[in-house]
Design a protein around this motif. Structure first.
Motif, PDB file in Angstrom:
ATOM      1  N   GLU A  57       0.826  -1.202   0.000  1.00 56.60           N
ATOM      2  CA  GLU A  57       0.000   0.000   0.000  1.00 56.60           C
ATOM      3  C   GLU A  57       0.859   1.250   0.000  1.00 56.60           C
ATOM      4  O   GLU A  57       1.854   1.332   0.721  1.00 56.60           O
ATOM      5  CB  GLU A  57      -0.937  -0.017   1.200  1.00 56.60           C
ATOM      6  N   THR A  58       0.454   2.216  -0.839  1.00 58.92           N
ATOM      7  CA  THR A  58       1.154   3.489  -0.926  1.00 58.92           C
ATOM      8  C   THR A  58       0.158   4.567  -1.331  1.00 58.92           C
ATOM      9  O   THR A  58      -0.788   4.294  -2.066  1.00 58.92           O
ATOM     10  CB  THR A  58       2.319   3.449  -1.937  1.00 58.92           C
ATOM     11  N   ARG A  59       0.379   5.755  -0.862  1.00 56.43           N
ATOM     12  CA  ARG A  59      -0.465   6.882  -1.267  1.00 56.43           C
ATOM     13  C   ARG A  59       0.149   7.617  -2.469  1.00 56.43           C
ATOM     14  O   ARG A  59      -0.480   8.499  -3.024  1.00 56.43           O
ATOM     15  CB  ARG A  59      -0.660   7.835  -0.102  1.00 56.43           C
ATOM     16  N   ASP A  60       1.351   7.239  -2.879  1.00 53.48           N
ATOM     17  CA  ASP A  60       2.023   7.905  -3.995  1.00 53.48           C
ATOM     18  C   ASP A  60       2.100   6.973  -5.200  1.00 53.48           C
ATOM     19  O   ASP A  60       3.176   6.548  -5.619  1.00 53.48           O
ATOM     20  CB  ASP A  60       3.413   8.382  -3.572  1.00 53.48           C
ATOM     21  N   MET A  61       0.943   6.663  -5.778  1.00 50.37           N
ATOM     22  CA  MET A  61       0.907   5.767  -6.932  1.00 50.37           C
ATOM     23  C   MET A  61       1.568   6.398  -8.155  1.00 50.37           C
ATOM     24  O   MET A  61       2.107   5.693  -9.000  1.00 50.37           O
ATOM     25  CB  MET A  61      -0.538   5.364  -7.248  1.00 50.37           C
ATOM     26  N   ARG A  62       1.557   7.710  -8.239  1.00 52.89           N
ATOM     27  CA  ARG A  62       2.211   8.391  -9.367  1.00 52.89           C
ATOM     28  C   ARG A  62       3.690   8.025  -9.424  1.00 52.89           C
ATOM     29  O   ARG A  62       4.224   7.703 -10.487  1.00 52.89           O
ATOM     30  CB  ARG A  62       2.029   9.901  -9.244  1.00 52.89           C
ATOM     31  N   ALA A  63       4.350   8.026  -8.271  1.00 49.42           N
ATOM     32  CA  ALA A  63       5.775   7.677  -8.216  1.00 49.42           C
ATOM     33  C   ALA A  63       5.998   6.223  -8.634  1.00 49.42           C
ATOM     34  O   ALA A  63       6.978   5.916  -9.320  1.00 49.42           O
ATOM     35  CB  ALA A  63       6.332   7.927  -6.820  1.00 49.42           C
ATOM     36  N   VAL A  64       5.101   5.333  -8.242  1.00 47.10           N
ATOM     37  CA  VAL A  64       5.215   3.916  -8.619  1.00 47.10           C
ATOM     38  C   VAL A  64       5.102   3.782 -10.135  1.00 47.10           C
ATOM     39  O   VAL A  64       5.884   3.076 -10.774  1.00 47.10           O
ATOM     40  CB  VAL A  64       4.142   3.066  -7.909  1.00 47.10           C
ATOM     41  N   LYS A  65       4.150   4.492 -10.725  1.00 48.04           N
ATOM     42  CA  LYS A  65       3.950   4.414 -12.174  1.00 48.04           C
ATOM     43  C   LYS A  65       5.159   4.970 -12.926  1.00 48.04           C
ATOM     44  O   LYS A  65       5.617   4.375 -13.903  1.00 48.04           O
ATOM     45  CB  LYS A  65       2.668   5.134 -12.562  1.00 48.04           C
ATOM     46  N   ILE A  66       5.689   6.086 -12.456  1.00 43.17           N
ATOM     47  CA  ILE A  66       6.882   6.662 -13.088  1.00 43.17           C
ATOM     48  C   ILE A  66       8.053   5.689 -12.991  1.00 43.17           C
ATOM     49  O   ILE A  66       8.762   5.454 -13.967  1.00 43.17           O
ATOM     50  CB  ILE A  66       7.221   8.027 -12.458  1.00 43.17           C
ATOM     51  N   GLU A  67       8.241   5.106 -11.820  1.00 41.21           N
ATOM     52  CA  GLU A  67       9.347   4.152 -11.608  1.00 41.21           C
ATOM     53  C   GLU A  67       9.274   2.975 -12.572  1.00 41.21           C
ATOM     54  O   GLU A  67      10.292   2.474 -13.039  1.00 41.21           O
ATOM     55  CB  GLU A  67       9.316   3.641 -10.167  1.00 41.21           C
ATOM     56  N   HIS A  68       8.057   2.545 -12.912  1.00 44.68           N
ATOM     57  CA  HIS A  68       7.882   1.359 -13.750  1.00 44.68           C
ATOM     58  C   HIS A  68       7.562   1.690 -15.210  1.00 44.68           C
ATOM     59  O   HIS A  68       7.219   0.789 -15.992  1.00 44.68           O
ATOM     60  CB  HIS A  68       6.818   0.446 -13.147  1.00 44.68           C
ATOM     61  N   GLY A  69       7.687   2.956 -15.594  1.00 47.03           N
ATOM     62  CA  GLY A  69       7.536   3.332 -16.996  1.00 47.03           C
ATOM     63  C   GLY A  69       6.120   3.313 -17.520  1.00 47.03           C
ATOM     64  O   GLY A  69       5.899   3.117 -18.717  1.00 47.03           O
TER      65      GLY A  69
END
Length: 149
Positions: A57-69
């Protein structure tokens, strides 16, 4: 003369060696917002189809998406990783199994948005949707599979 124990051991080793690598339970690492119920429902769909799922769980899904392209055009609510592939959104388990079996030169699969009727989004309505694949070097998505109702 060969002992029964030696024959049993040899037979067991041959049986284990015959199990293909894809038969191992794939682990899907799912990154999701803590308040998203459809993400949990999608994870349950994967578990029912033989995947081991670990939810983060994370509140920063934008960062996860950026990290994974994951580009904004491919984005959905959750992002997962399985065996080096990125899985974005409500991708059916059958497509993930196919991806892992065929091993195409893709960065991952995505179902952009949150189409009704996709796994985890069973609302009683059925939208048509496509599962898209994209490459690291060319983020132009191509259709991997289509679901029409």
């Amino acid at each position: 003369m060969t002992s029964p124990l030696r024959l049993t051991l040899a037979g067991t080793l041959l049986a284990v060696a015959a199990i293909p690598a894809w038969a191992e339970t794939p682990v899907v690492e799912v990154h999701k917002d803590p308040n998203c119920g459809c993400c949990t429902a999608w994870a349950e769909h994967l578990e029912a189809e033989g995947f081991e799922v670990r939810q983060h769980e994370t509140r920063d899904m934008r960062a996860v998406k950026i990290e994974h392209g994951v580009s904004p055009g491919l984005a959905s609510c959750h992002t997962a990783v399985v065996d080096g592939y990125v899985i974005e959104g409500h991708v059916p388990a059958a497509d993930i199994h196919r991806l892992l079996e065929e091993r195409p030169d893709l960065a991952g699969l995505a179902v952009p948005g949150m189409p009704h009727g996709s796994p985890g989004m069973e609302t009683g309505r059925q939208d048509d949707y496509s599962v898209l694949g994209w490459r690291h070097d060319d983020r132009t998505p191509a259709i991997f599979s289509e679901y029409t109702h």
